[in-house]
Motif scaffolding. Structure first.
Motif, PDB file in Angstrom:
ATOM      1  N   ARG A 165       0.853  -1.184   0.000  1.00  0.00           N
ATOM      2  CA  ARG A 165       0.000   0.000   0.000  1.00  0.00           C
ATOM      3  C   ARG A 165       0.889   1.235   0.000  1.00  0.00           C
ATOM      4  O   ARG A 165       1.837   1.346   0.772  1.00  0.00           O
ATOM      5  N   VAL A 166       0.570   2.172  -0.897  1.00  0.00           N
ATOM      6  CA  VAL A 166       1.278   3.444  -1.001  1.00  0.00           C
ATOM      7  C   VAL A 166       0.255   4.532  -0.719  1.00  0.00           C
ATOM      8  O   VAL A 166      -0.815   4.551  -1.320  1.00  0.00           O
ATOM      9  N   ILE A 167       0.575   5.415   0.206  1.00  0.00           N
ATOM     10  CA  ILE A 167      -0.335   6.500   0.569  1.00  0.00           C
ATOM     11  C   ILE A 167       0.395   7.823   0.341  1.00  0.00           C
ATOM     12  O   ILE A 167       1.432   8.080   0.944  1.00  0.00           O
ATOM     13  N   PHE A 168      -0.155   8.618  -0.570  1.00  0.00           N
ATOM     14  CA  PHE A 168       0.377   9.951  -0.825  1.00  0.00           C
ATOM     15  C   PHE A 168      -0.514  10.933  -0.090  1.00  0.00           C
ATOM     16  O   PHE A 168      -1.733  10.901  -0.233  1.00  0.00           O
ATOM     17  N   GLN A 169       0.087  11.812   0.699  1.00  0.00           N
ATOM     18  CA  GLN A 169      -0.686  12.751   1.488  1.00  0.00           C
ATOM     19  C   GLN A 169      -0.432  14.176   0.986  1.00  0.00           C
ATOM     20  O   GLN A 169       0.706  14.586   0.773  1.00  0.00           O
ATOM     21  N   PHE A 170      -1.535  14.896   0.794  1.00  0.00           N
ATOM     22  CA  PHE A 170      -1.494  16.277   0.338  1.00  0.00           C
ATOM     23  C   PHE A 170      -2.142  17.138   1.411  1.00  0.00           C
ATOM     24  O   PHE A 170      -3.298  16.928   1.751  1.00  0.00           O
ATOM     25  N   PHE A 171      -1.395  18.105   1.955  1.00  0.00           N
ATOM     26  CA  PHE A 171      -1.958  19.001   2.952  1.00  0.00           C
ATOM     27  C   PHE A 171      -2.699  20.134   2.258  1.00  0.00           C
ATOM     28  O   PHE A 171      -2.309  20.577   1.180  1.00  0.00           O
ATOM     29  N   ILE A 172      -3.738  20.603   2.892  1.00  0.00           N
ATOM     30  CA  ILE A 172      -4.472  21.759   2.380  1.00  0.00           C
ATOM     31  C   ILE A 172      -3.489  22.937   2.407  1.00  0.00           C
ATOM     32  O   ILE A 172      -2.786  23.138   3.402  1.00  0.00           O
TER      33      ILE A 172
END
Length: 195
Positions: A165-172
């Motif tokens: 599993r790869v999780i890319f996180q983008f902050f507001i």
């Protein structure tokens, strides 16, 4: 033919996609699908944060000319091991002391001076790491998300080694708070689950 419309709006653009759909599912089919989706949502017990996706992408880009299968090991110590092997060559990379979310462990001091491959094998035998084999092509394609400039990326192996599993996180924009972020989850199929 019926279709489902997806619409995504960004700062300066919008994407609309029509997806054809089939006839409605029966109650039994819906329950079966929901069960499968619930099982797929299990987060890996250990996630490691990879800070430099460009470095990882460059390495994987070079590796895809060597072979088709990539061994990925994730350790509770914060280590990510990537290795590709053929009959003539073994090429690997190790990213150490990464941020760990979830189950953590302290690396044994006697493992300090061992090779990356030996450390990884010992961690797996102790139950402190998991390893899966994925397609280099799939792994490389998942890294193309770095073009969208995610704020961080996490890698983890699902329970029983069913997927990477790869999780890319983008902050507001303007925040660095995890409760004000958007995550993109990718599931890379493994070639031999449970290894």
């Amino acid at each position: 033919m019926p279709f489902l419309t997806f619409e995504t709006k960004g700062y300066k653009s919008a994407v609309i996609q029509d997806v054809p759909i089939s006839k409605p599912l029966s109650r039994a089919q819906v329950l079966e699908l929901q069960t499968a989706l619930d099982m797929a949502q299990d987060l890996p017990p250990t996630l490691v944060q990879v800070p430099d996706l460009n470095q990882l992408q460059n390495f994987v880009h070079r590796m895809k000319h060597v072979g088709d299968l990539l061994n990925v090991s994730i350790c509770k110590y914060g280590d990510l091991h990537l290795q590709i092997s053929t009959t003539l060559i073994t090429l690997g990379a190790e990213f150490r002391k990464l941020l760990v979310i979830g189950e953590k462990a302290v690396a044994p001091s006697e493992d300090r001076n061992l090779s990356a491959q030996t450390r990884s094998e010992r961690a797996i035998s102790r139950g402190d790491a998991q390893s899966v084999q994925v397609s280099v092509k799939h792994f490389s394609k998942s890294l193309q998300c770095h073009l969208a400039k995610p704020d961080c990326a996490f890698y983890g192996i699902a329970p029983q080694g069913v997927c990477l599993r790869v999780i890319f996180q983008f902050f507001i924009p303007g925040t660095r708070q995890t409760d004000k972020s958007i995550s993109l989850h990718c599931r890379l199929p493994v070639l031999d689950p449970g290894t």
